[in-house]
Scaffold this active site. Structure first.
Site, PDB file in Angstrom:
ATOM      1  N   LYS A 331      12.135  -1.793   1.423  1.00  0.00           N
ATOM      2  CA  LYS A 331      11.733  -0.421   1.770  1.00  0.00           C
ATOM      3  C   LYS A 331      12.631   0.138   2.870  1.00  0.00           C
ATOM      4  O   LYS A 331      13.127   1.261   2.754  1.00  0.00           O
ATOM      5  CB  LYS A 331      10.259  -0.456   2.212  1.00  0.00           C
ATOM      6  N   SER A 332      12.847  -0.637   3.911  1.00  0.00           N
ATOM      7  CA  SER A 332      13.661  -0.143   5.029  1.00  0.00           C
ATOM      8  C   SER A 332      15.074   0.206   4.570  1.00  0.00           C
ATOM      9  O   SER A 332      15.636   1.236   4.952  1.00  0.00           O
ATOM     10  CB  SER A 332      13.757  -1.212   6.123  1.00  0.00           C
ATOM     11  N   GLY A 404       5.808   6.263   7.855  1.00  0.00           N
ATOM     12  CA  GLY A 404       6.195   6.354   9.258  1.00  0.00           C
ATOM     13  C   GLY A 404       7.703   6.259   9.422  1.00  0.00           C
ATOM     14  O   GLY A 404       8.302   6.949  10.254  1.00  0.00           O
ATOM     15  N   ARG A 432      -0.581   8.699  13.476  1.00  0.00           N
ATOM     16  CA  ARG A 432       0.312   7.728  14.118  1.00  0.00           C
ATOM     17  C   ARG A 432       1.136   8.365  15.238  1.00  0.00           C
ATOM     18  O   ARG A 432       1.508   9.531  15.177  1.00  0.00           O
ATOM     19  CB  ARG A 432       1.209   7.082  13.049  1.00  0.00           C
ATOM     20  N   SER A 477      11.078  -1.657  18.615  1.00  0.00           N
ATOM     21  CA  SER A 477      10.861  -0.829  17.425  1.00  0.00           C
ATOM     22  C   SER A 477      12.180  -0.414  16.792  1.00  0.00           C
ATOM     23  O   SER A 477      12.972   0.325  17.380  1.00  0.00           O
ATOM     24  CB  SER A 477      10.062   0.424  17.782  1.00  0.00           C
ATOM     25  N   GLN A 479      12.365   1.495  14.299  1.00  0.00           N
ATOM     26  CA  GLN A 479      12.285   2.911  13.917  1.00  0.00           C
ATOM     27  C   GLN A 479      12.782   3.791  15.054  1.00  0.00           C
ATOM     28  O   GLN A 479      13.542   4.738  14.833  1.00  0.00           O
ATOM     29  CB  GLN A 479      10.851   3.278  13.537  1.00  0.00           C
ATOM     30  N   ASP A 625       5.730  -6.761   9.940  1.00  0.00           N
ATOM     31  CA  ASP A 625       4.984  -6.227   8.795  1.00  0.00           C
ATOM     32  C   ASP A 625       4.246  -7.311   8.006  1.00  0.00           C
ATOM     33  O   ASP A 625       3.494  -7.003   7.084  1.00  0.00           O
ATOM     34  CB  ASP A 625       5.939  -5.493   7.838  1.00  0.00           C
ATOM     35  N   LYS A 652       0.086   0.582  13.170  1.00  0.00           N
ATOM     36  CA  LYS A 652       0.783   0.622  11.866  1.00  0.00           C
ATOM     37  C   LYS A 652       0.010   1.567  10.939  1.00  0.00           C
ATOM     38  O   LYS A 652      -0.738   2.406  11.416  1.00  0.00           O
ATOM     39  CB  LYS A 652       0.889  -0.796  11.294  1.00  0.00           C
ATOM     40  N   ARG A 656      -4.037  -2.895  12.125  1.00  0.00           N
ATOM     41  CA  ARG A 656      -4.042  -4.067  11.241  1.00  0.00           C
ATOM     42  C   ARG A 656      -4.773  -5.268  11.832  1.00  0.00           C
ATOM     43  O   ARG A 656      -5.222  -6.146  11.090  1.00  0.00           O
ATOM     44  CB  ARG A 656      -2.601  -4.439  10.861  1.00  0.00           C
TER      45      ARG A 656
HETATM   46  C1  S3P Z   1      10.682  -0.253   9.977  1.00  0.00           C
HETATM   47  C2  S3P Z   1      10.417  -0.727  11.218  1.00  0.00           C
HETATM   48  C3  S3P Z   1       9.126  -1.307  11.609  1.00  0.00           C
HETATM   49  C4  S3P Z   1       8.282  -1.665  10.398  1.00  0.00           C
HETATM   50  C5  S3P Z   1       8.283  -0.602   9.365  1.00  0.00           C
HETATM   51  C6  S3P Z   1       9.688  -0.316   8.883  1.00  0.00           C
HETATM   52  C7  S3P Z   1      12.008   0.312   9.695  1.00  0.00           C
HETATM   53  O1  S3P Z   1       8.411  -0.371  12.384  1.00  0.00           O
HETATM   54  O2  S3P Z   1       6.973  -1.951  10.804  1.00  0.00           O
HETATM   55  O3  S3P Z   1       7.494  -0.992   8.246  1.00  0.00           O
HETATM   56  O4  S3P Z   1      12.360   0.483   8.522  1.00  0.00           O
HETATM   57  O5  S3P Z   1      12.730   0.614  10.653  1.00  0.00           O
HETATM   58  P1  S3P Z   1       8.595  -0.317  14.009  1.00  0.00           P
HETATM   59  O6  S3P Z   1       9.993  -0.008  14.240  1.00  0.00           O
HETATM   60  O7  S3P Z   1       7.677   0.773  14.455  1.00  0.00           O
HETATM   61  O8  S3P Z   1       8.158  -1.644  14.477  1.00  0.00           O
END
Ligand code: S3P
Length: 748
Positions: A331-332, A404, A432, A477, A479, A625, A652, A656
């Site tokens: 997914k990422s 997110g 969120r 993080s 993200q 995750d 999340k 969770r």
């Molecule tokens: C992700 C980073 C993670 C993860 C999310 C995908 C990403 O979140 O939990 O499912 O693709 O950068 P955080 O960066 O908030 O930990």
């Protein structure tokens, strides 16, 4: 706005209907069928229609004098062509009593509102303007259908002067037909209908007329198949009715027509120039929009047999896993492949793309910003990059669903664009925290408005010059890190992000893959502006986060032996393997290789007796995750598992920690949540989960975790609200069943 009044009992002693066409007749037919009316009197200029309606039992009497019909009526339904409404009102004015409520069913509301003011007075408060969004190219008494309005929208456009008694009665009279009443302003109604109904009718009439007049094409009708039929069905509609609509709603229709004419002219040029990319742009955008609309329509048809679209899973106890599988794409990495492919120069070919709702939300956003994207088709996507400065203003807010990652990464990118953007999401995403990205972006010069407590929707102002930042992340993080790096591509000077612990580094790797320089120095990542991204090929590995459910499943189910192919084993993502191995899992890595800068391997997993451990805190960001699945492993382990340093789990897609602990407790597991983790006393080799009911709280990973728990349960587990599994793992139930997990979908 939908009108939530519920209708219990409705009885209207006297109804008068003026104009015995399809809509009016269908409405009285439904009213009669539900026994909500006493006497129905009808009037039409055509005596045959009145006799026919009488014979069909739609009306109880009629008269050649319009005033005889409306005398003493409680409700007058005017269903004549819209330009005839003023004349009708003039004729019946003297017979309207204090109790009488009037309504109409016309497709234009503005001009009828004016007619009411002119004939009955500015303050007349008992006329409710209405328009059922239903109909057919058939017309007249014989086409009357009491089910015509079922599950169709009925728009009422009450004005300031409209009294509540009148609105309530007309609302109830529509609800009894099975229609769904919505309230709207007169102006908005006319604007929306000009685009969605009036313009298509105009085009259908025009196209058929053009083709019919063209002698060369004279025999075209002999060969006209699906395309012609689908596009022109509505050209068989009533000419008088439509003539009146175009006169009544002239201004709004002309606005919609001008917009369309300009776009059509552009498309003409595109065809003349054989500009294939632009053609794909128009067609893929239109296809995505039409497919979306089909889904909306399908959902409406659904209501018949179901009260909601809640998806539950029922997992039967026991089973073992075997076989070789490939779980869907990461997914990422899928998100990032669309983002960077769009910002690149040239065409990026993606394979293995995750066709889950989250990554599709990212894809749609870039389409909305003018990027031509072909696919996805079996994981293949072609992105025609527009360069770092080529995105265009999206027509609407970007809707990011449950994702997110989309919202946080896009925040960085959108802060640096020349146009304003709004980003919205579903109920879960709307709760969120976005301050974690908005605050450092504001320090860089971005102008971002959020809802209460930094929650979405986010409104980002365009045209703001950004300055580089030296930012120490307050939490681990990826993200936030990725968001700032994307903003940094446009900011003046250096942007450096320092992370407290290693987090997934897909953005850094992929930027380099697109030829954009990134300095990585331990926990410090730096980008500078002025570079460019060059299109490349991306092979997305299988998602280790999706693989995790099968790693745990095969570990806890006795006699299991599976191989998961082509799983991404980026060192910033392998926490789940490290933790499970420490718990005693038997996981082998085979065929290790590297694709497009990301390491991959096949993973062979065989059953093992797990033991409880204190989970090392340095593994937490590397498995962030996967904890819902790891909790299930911990429940099956011998001894106690303690997780600390994982407070991020509380923000999340759901909290969770709470969702998993509550679910496990419901299944008889001795588990407690702590502020930053959980303590789980495993039931060990001889124990099992009890059967029962758990709530996934709409979180995909919670739903999948309790599904695999069934392998070690002593009775079935019902897992509620699993629809969101589609965000990250389309085809989960099928793959799980194929591997040996006994799970089925139950639509509640
Ligand atoms: C992700 C980073 C993670 C993860 C999310 C995908 C990403 O979140 O939990 O499912 O693709 O950068 P955080 O960066 O908030 O930990």
């Amino acid at each position: 706005m939908s009108h939530s009044r519920s209708v219990q009992t409705l009885y209207i002693p006297r109804v008068a209907i003026i104009g015995l066409g399809l809509i009016g007749c269908s409405w009285v037919k439904a009213l009669k069928k539900s026994k909500s009316v006493g006497l129905v009197s009808g009037f039409d200029r055509n005596i045959d229609s009145m006799q026919q309606a009488l014979q069909a039992g739609l009306i109880d009497d009629y008269s050649l004098q319009i005033n005889d019909v409306v005398n003493d009526a409680d409700l007058i339904i005017i269903s004549v062509p819209i330009l005839a409404v003023a004349e009708v009102l003039g004729q019946i004015k003297s017979s309207i009593s204090e109790k009488t409520i009037l309504t109409d069913v016309g497709s234009v509301k503005g001009n009828i509102s004016k007619d009411v003011s002119k004939v009955l007075g500015e303050n007349f408060d008992r006329f409710v303007l209405g328009h059922p969004i239903a109909g057919s190219e058939r017309s007249g008494v014989s086409a009357a259908d009491e089910n015509l309005f079922k599950r169709h929208k009925i728009i009422l456009t009450p004005e300031q002067r409209t009294c509540e008694r009148a609105l309530d009665l007309v609302t109830d009279a529509w609800k009894i037909t099975g229609g769904m009443v919505e309230l709207m302003s007169v102006q908005r109604h006319d604007e929306v209908l000009a685009a969605t109904s009036h313009l298509p009718h105009l085009l259908a009439y025009s196209l058929v007329d053009t083709l019919a007049n063209d002698h060369e094409n004279n025999d075209i009708f002999n060969y006209a198949a699906g395309g012609f039929r689908d596009f022109t069905r509505i050209a068989s509609s009533s000419p008088i009715m439509w003539r009146d609509i175009f006169v009544g709603n002239k201004d709004e229709v002309l606005k919609a027509l001008d917009l369309f004419t300009a776009d059509l002219q552009q498309l003409r040029d595109v065809v003349a120039n054989e500009d294939k990319t632009q053609m794909m742009g128009t067609f893929t955008r239109a296809k995505a929009a039409r497919d979306h609309f089909t889904k909306i329509l399908a959902r409406r048809a659904y209501v018949d047999s179901m009260t909601s679209q809640i998806v539950n899973y029922v997992a039967k106890p026991g089973g073992k896993l075997s076989g070789e599988f490939r779980v869907p794409g990461d997914k990422s990495i899928s998100h990032r492949s669309i983002m960077l492919g769009s910002l690149a120069e040239g065409t990026t070919e993606i394979t293995g793309f995750l066709e889950g709702e989250d990554s599709l939300a990212t894809l749609q956003s870039f389409r909305d910003m003018g990027v031509v994207i072909e696919g996805p088709h079996r994981g293949r996507v072609t992105v025609h990059g527009v360069g770092l400065h080529g995105l265009k203003t999206p027509p609407n807010a970007l809707y990011l669903g449950n994702s997110g990652t989309s919202m946080r990464l896009l925040s960085g990118l959108m802060s640096a664009q020349s146009f304003d953007v709004e980003m919205t999401g579903d109920v879960s995403l709307s709760k969120r925290p976005m301050d974690r990205v908005a605050n450092p972006l504001r320090e860089m010069g971005a102008v971002i408005e959020s809802a209460d407590k930094g929650r979405p929707p986010l409104k980002i102002k365009g045209g703001q010059p950004l300055k580089g930042i030296h930012y120490v992340l307050p939490m681990a993080s990826a993200q936030v890190k990725s968001c700032l790096l994307l903003a940094g591509l446009y900011a003046e000077g250096e942007t450096t992000v320092i992370e407290p612990a290693p987090t997934r580094d897909h953005t850094e790797r992929m930027l380099k893959g697109f030829g954009y320089p990134v300095d990585v120095d331990g926990p410090k990542v730096t980008v500078r502006p002025g570079g460019k991204l060059t299109a490349t090929a991306i092979d997305v590995p299988s998602d280790i986060s999706s693989a995790a459910f099968f790693m745990v499943a095969a570990s806890i189910a006795k006699d299991s032996d599976i191989t998961l192919q082509h799983v991404g084993i980026n060192p910033t993502r392998v926490g789940v393997i490290n933790i499970l191995r420490q718990m005693g899992a038997n996981i082998e890595m085979l065929n290790e290789s590297e694709v497009g800068g990301e390491p991959v391997a096949d993973l062979r997993i065989r059953s093992a007796q797990l033991k409880g451990i204190q989970i090392p805190e340095d593994q937490v960001p590397l498995a962030i995750d996967e904890f819902p699945a790891i909790f299930i492993a911990a429940a099956c382990a011998e001894g106690t598992t303690v997780l600390t340093g994982a407070e991020e789990l509380r923000v999340k897609e759901s909290d969770r920690i709470q969702a998993m602990v509550e679910g496990m407790q419901a299944l008889g597991v001795d588990a407690v949540g702590t502020e930053d983790g959980a303590i789980i006393n495993g039931f060990g080799s001889e124990g099992s989960f009890n059967g029962g009911e758990v709530d996934s709280v709409d979180d995909h990973r919670i739903a999948m975790s309790f599904t695999i728990a069934s392998l070690r349960a002593n009775a079935p587990i019902l897992i509620k609200d699993c629809a969101n599994v589609a965000t990250s793992f389309p085809g989960f139930v099928e793959l799980a069943s194929e591997s040996g997990i006994q799970v089925a979908v139950e639509n509640a």
